[in-house]
Design an enzyme around this catalytic site. Structure first.
Site, PDB file in Angstrom:
ATOM      1  N   GLU B  49      97.206  39.100  19.196  1.00 38.08           N
ATOM      2  CA  GLU B  49      96.738  37.727  19.424  1.00 38.08           C
ATOM      3  C   GLU B  49      96.283  37.059  18.134  1.00 38.08           C
ATOM      4  O   GLU B  49      96.410  35.849  17.972  1.00 38.08           O
ATOM      5  CB  GLU B  49      95.600  37.704  20.450  1.00 38.08           C
ATOM      6  CG  GLU B  49      96.031  38.037  21.875  1.00 38.08           C
ATOM      7  CD  GLU B  49      95.985  39.519  22.179  1.00 38.08           C
ATOM      8  OE1 GLU B  49      95.791  40.325  21.243  1.00 38.08           O
ATOM      9  OE2 GLU B  49      96.135  39.891  23.363  1.00 38.08           O
ATOM     10  N   PHE B 111      85.731  42.608  34.832  1.00 34.73           N
ATOM     11  CA  PHE B 111      86.738  43.264  33.992  1.00 34.73           C
ATOM     12  C   PHE B 111      87.370  42.240  33.039  1.00 34.73           C
ATOM     13  O   PHE B 111      87.781  41.166  33.456  1.00 34.73           O
ATOM     14  CB  PHE B 111      87.824  43.903  34.871  1.00 34.73           C
ATOM     15  CG  PHE B 111      88.923  44.533  34.067  1.00 34.73           C
ATOM     16  CD1 PHE B 111      88.654  45.599  33.214  1.00 34.73           C
ATOM     17  CD2 PHE B 111      90.222  44.040  34.115  1.00 34.73           C
ATOM     18  CE1 PHE B 111      89.658  46.171  32.453  1.00 34.73           C
ATOM     19  CE2 PHE B 111      91.235  44.613  33.354  1.00 34.73           C
ATOM     20  CZ  PHE B 111      90.950  45.678  32.519  1.00 34.73           C
ATOM     21  N   GLN B 112      87.410  42.574  31.781  1.00 34.60           N
ATOM     22  CA  GLN B 112      87.962  41.718  30.720  1.00 34.60           C
ATOM     23  C   GLN B 112      87.302  40.347  30.673  1.00 34.60           C
ATOM     24  O   GLN B 112      87.957  39.344  30.422  1.00 34.60           O
ATOM     25  CB  GLN B 112      89.481  41.608  30.855  1.00 34.60           C
ATOM     26  CG  GLN B 112      90.145  42.960  30.609  1.00 34.60           C
ATOM     27  CD  GLN B 112      91.621  42.866  30.327  1.00 34.60           C
ATOM     28  OE1 GLN B 112      92.314  42.006  30.853  1.00 34.60           O
ATOM     29  NE2 GLN B 112      92.123  43.773  29.486  1.00 34.60           N
ATOM     30  N   LYS B 161      90.972  32.050  35.964  1.00 36.83           N
ATOM     31  CA  LYS B 161      92.182  32.373  36.735  1.00 36.83           C
ATOM     32  C   LYS B 161      92.271  31.568  38.034  1.00 36.83           C
ATOM     33  O   LYS B 161      93.356  31.098  38.397  1.00 36.83           O
ATOM     34  CB  LYS B 161      92.182  33.872  37.030  1.00 36.83           C
ATOM     35  CG  LYS B 161      93.508  34.380  37.539  1.00 36.83           C
ATOM     36  CD  LYS B 161      93.524  35.890  37.597  1.00 36.83           C
ATOM     37  CE  LYS B 161      94.616  36.336  38.547  1.00 36.83           C
ATOM     38  NZ  LYS B 161      95.868  36.639  37.888  1.00 36.83           N
ATOM     39  N   MET B 478      92.110  42.614  -5.793  1.00 38.76           N
ATOM     40  CA  MET B 478      91.091  41.634  -6.157  1.00 38.76           C
ATOM     41  C   MET B 478      89.700  42.271  -6.182  1.00 38.76           C
ATOM     42  O   MET B 478      88.886  41.980  -7.059  1.00 38.76           O
ATOM     43  CB  MET B 478      91.128  40.463  -5.173  1.00 38.76           C
ATOM     44  CG  MET B 478      90.198  39.329  -5.533  1.00 38.76           C
ATOM     45  SD  MET B 478      90.514  38.725  -7.202  1.00 38.76           S
ATOM     46  CE  MET B 478      91.554  37.322  -6.852  1.00 38.76           C
TER      47      MET B 478
END
Ligand SMILES: Cc1ncc(C[n+]2csc(CCOP(=O)(O)OP(=O)(O)O)c2C)c(N)n1
Ligand SMILES: [Mg+2]
Lengths: 163, 565
Positions: B49, B111-112, B161, B478
């Site tokens: 993502e 959940f999630q 949802k 760097m």
């Protein structure tokens, strides 16, 4: 220097955390913050007391204005305004100090709103300085608890601040 | 006809002109993905993502349009955060759509579930939790409006949802009315007049321009102003492609790894005209000696940028395109004064020329070991003028900025504000999706490449012909450079002990890879890489301890540079 700022905001989900998050994220200081809905629909008014030099205050005002949820920002500091704060004070009172406590309440035009044999609970409104004053005088008796609302402010004169 | 929430979302995206989105599916967005299955919207499946958000960001940076990314709730949403913060710091217009658990479950540690609105509040321009399908179309409209107007930025829409499943008659609002959001576009006439007068009074002026020029699509106006006045132009990292770097008025990059002549010009100037730049600490060095002798004019669309880090003599709030053209028009009217101003400027230009000659941007060439700067120069020489260059973060990024000589707007995609390793590959991917026929090159380090190397899969799947150039020093270069210069060469955790076979890695994904170890192979491999269809990875084994110079050590003034010998 101390500044008192009024912020009109959309009364919506998460707005308080947007404002407080802005202050904490940018290291600005909040001394007090009060918020409640106004008469305009979906609008709340916050009164924030903060401090900082001119540069910081300019940033605070600009950053507040930048938030999408902010409708208007007014820094009252250089304006003529009235500030009022509410405090509830629970003070211990022994037999010999009860009369003195009532005298102080009277002088400050405060009110006793709850009584027990050993305490008074006092309600007072006024400018923050006045509340500091009564607290100073009551302190020797033993203050068990203080709850202060933080000031709310309104400008003097005929003009009002609206969204 | 009634539509479901997820259909309303997709229809709304179409109303905003969106034809491409980047994303990754999951339980909380499964309805959206079901509708995407036969939608005309093109969906690019990245492999992470974070990469979806960087890809949408790269898409936005090179097109100027709003980039769109979709992720599921919980871990999908939290994976987007680095991408969102990257876009926020560079003011990139984006809309990120995350799924959320059903509204009755919000706050229950379902959940999630993750409070993504809470998490992203400080790194989005604005965000929304849509609790009712009636607010959905309006929210999408507002999100795009907020993302692309004013100072652009990422906006997140969190969509539970149950709202995706709910149904409602679809109608898309025609207008937006946000009481608290009215950006100022038109620069104040009197302020602009004052600016014109300040310019004409100056004898040693410098234009200091930043990423705002890209965001406002004001490159042409900037060039016109510079040529009209003959004022030299110093560019920030974000603006390297906003002004042609081979132009005689180009001073190059200023700041920590800027050119000697840009940093000296800013230090010695008597008027600094800052346009769409924000006085970042990597630009200013020790702030109290930055442009110490100068009056400052600051033009920006965001009032909070002005007087944030430095005191300003003349602030102008407005869209850069508008302000620059008005400024030019105002100067045109003062023809005589402008003429004598330009004559007086000779002395200043001579001085700048001596700085330029004394310490040009150089490196020590070599026949035996590949110099990274040499690779960059060859890439410039062999690529098309309109090639889009993305970078990761580190030495290779600075060498690209220093040596690529950008010539066209929006051809340099780099994470300036947040400095996000792993940005370049997905950003290049997004750019290639936007411009299938242009050359797109990701210039990478061996460290950064491994932060999103899984996107090789996406490149191969969609046959996106991104050319990846790894300047491989087997170091987190760097950081190693800082350790060398300021920590007694104690290379703590910056040696990449395990040499990776990047060619095999590319091949494992079905891409083509080349290793380059000899100087005389550099040119042929670049040519071969450019000619090979599809994604190609070119791994250049470079001189390991090459440093990025000049460098202004932290806490020093920008004229106190460590120079290339
Ligand atoms: C996500 C992230 N983590 C850490 C850093 C700190 N950092 C800046 S540059 C750098 C080294 C990058 O190494 P490499 O990609 O090999 O590039 P090089 O400097 O060697 O060209 C690191 C670790 C960062 N910018 N971003
Ligand atoms: Mg490296």
């Amino acid at each position: 220097m101390k500044h008192t700022i009024s912020v009109l905001v959309e009364n919506e989900f998460g707005v308080l955390s947007r404002i407080s998050g802005l202050f904490s994220g940018r290291g600005f200081n909040i001394e007090s913050l009060s918020v409640a809905p106004t008469l305009e629909p979906n609008t709340s008014r916050m009164t924030i007391v903060t401090s900082g030099d001119d540069r910081i205050l300019e940033q605070i005002t600009k950053q507040l204005n930048k938030l999408i949820s902010t409708i208007k920002v007014v820094d009252f500091t250089s304006k003529d305004f009235i500030a009022r704060e509410l405090a509830l004070i629970k003070v211990s009172t022994e037999a010999e100090t009860r009369a003195e406590a009532l005298r102080i309440v009277d002088i400050f035009r405060a009110k006793v709103i709850d009584v027990t044999p050993r305490t008074y609970t006092i309600e007072i409104t006024g400018a923050p300085g006045k509340i500091n004053g009564i607290l100073e005088l009551l302190r020797p008796m033993g203050i068990k608890e203080v709850v202060r609302s933080g000031p709310v402010v309104i400008g003097r004169g005929a003009k009002g601040v609206t969204g | 006809m009634k539509l479901t929430g997820s259909q309303i979302l997709l229809e709304s995206l179409k109303c905003e002109g969106v034809d491409t989105v980047f994303g990754y599916p999951g339980g909380a967005v499964i309805n959206i993905y079901d509708d995407l299955y036969d939608s005309s919207i093109n969906h690019i499946l990245t492999r992470h993502e974070q990469a979806a958000v960087h890809a949408a960001d790269g898409y936005a940076r090179c097109t100027g349009q709003v980039g769109v990314a979709i992720a599921t709730s919980g871990p999908g949403a939290t994976n987007t955060v680095t991408g969102i913060a990257t876009a926020y710091m560079d003011s990139i217009p984006m809309v990120i759509i995350t799924g959320q658990v059903p509204t009755p479950l919000i706050g229950n540690d379902a959940f999630q579930e993750a409070d993504i609105c809470g998490i992203t509040r400080p790194c989005t321009k604005h965000n929304f939790l849509v609790k009712n399908i009636r607010d959905l179309a309006k929210t999408v409209k507002e999100a795009f409006y907020i993302a692309r107007t004013g100072r652009p930025g990422p906006v997140l829409i969190d969509l539970p949802k149950d709202v995706q499943v709910d149904t409602l008659e679809f109608s898309y609002p025609a207008t937006v009315d946000l009481r608290g959001y009215k950006p100022t576009y038109s620069g104040n006439f009197r302020q602009i007049e004052k600016a014109a007068r300040m310019i004409l009074e100056a004898r040693r002026p410098v234009l200091y321009v930043g990423g705002g020029i890209n965001l406002s699509a004001a490159s042409a106006e900037l060039l016109a102003l510079a040529e009209q006045t003959r004022i030299p132009v110093a560019t920030t990292l974000m603006a390297m492609s906003a002004f042609p770097q081979r132009h005689p008025l180009a001073l190059g990059m200023l700041g920590m790894h800027g050119t000697f002549c840009a940093n000296m010009s800013v230090t010695e100037c008597d008027l600094l005209v800052a346009i769409g730049a924000r006085f970042d600490d990597r630009v200013t060095g020790r702030i109290d000696s930055f442009a110490e002798k100068a009056k400052i004019i600051h033009v920006d669309i965001d009032p909070t940028s002005i007087k944030k880090n430095v005191a300003v003599d003349l602030p102008i709030v407005g869209d850069l395109k508008d302000v620059i053209s008005k400024l030019k028009a105002s100067l045109d009217q003062k023809e005589e004064a402008l003429q004598s101003f330009k004559e007086e400027l000779q002395e200043w230009q001579t001085k700048i020329a001596t700085w330029r000659e004394r310490h040009p941007m150089v490196y020590q060439p070599s026949d035996t070991v590949i110099k990274p700067q040499f690779v960059i120069e060859k890439l410039r020489e062999l690529s098309n003028d309109d090639a889009i260059i993305a970078t990761e973060v580190g030495q290779h990024q600075m060498w690209t900025a220093q040596f690529f000589s950008f010539s066209q707007p929006r051809t340099f995609l780099t994470s300036g504000g947040l400095g996000t390793m792993g940005f370049g590959l997905p950003a290049a991917l997004g750019a290639q999706v936007a411009f299938p026929d242009r050359q797109v090159i990701d210039i990478s380090g061996d460290g950064s490449f491994q932060m999103n190397s899984q996107e090789l899969a996406t490149l191969v799947q969609y046959q996106l012909p991104v050319k990846i150039v790894i300047l491989n020093n087997n170091y987190l270069g760097m950081v190693r450079q800082w350790q060398q210069m300021f920590f007694d060469k104690r290379y703590s955790q910056t040696v990449m002990e395990l040499p990776i076979d990047f060619v095999k890695l590319a091949e494992a994904y079905g891409a083509v890879g080349f290793n380059v170890t000899r100087v005389d192979e550099v040119e042929t491999v670049i040519k071969k890489g450019f000619e090979t269809p599809g994604p190609v990875l070119m791994n250049f084994q470079i001189s390991r301890e090459e440093n990025v110079l000049p460098m202004v050590p932290a806490g020093k003034a920008i004229h106190e540079m460590v120079l290339a010998s």
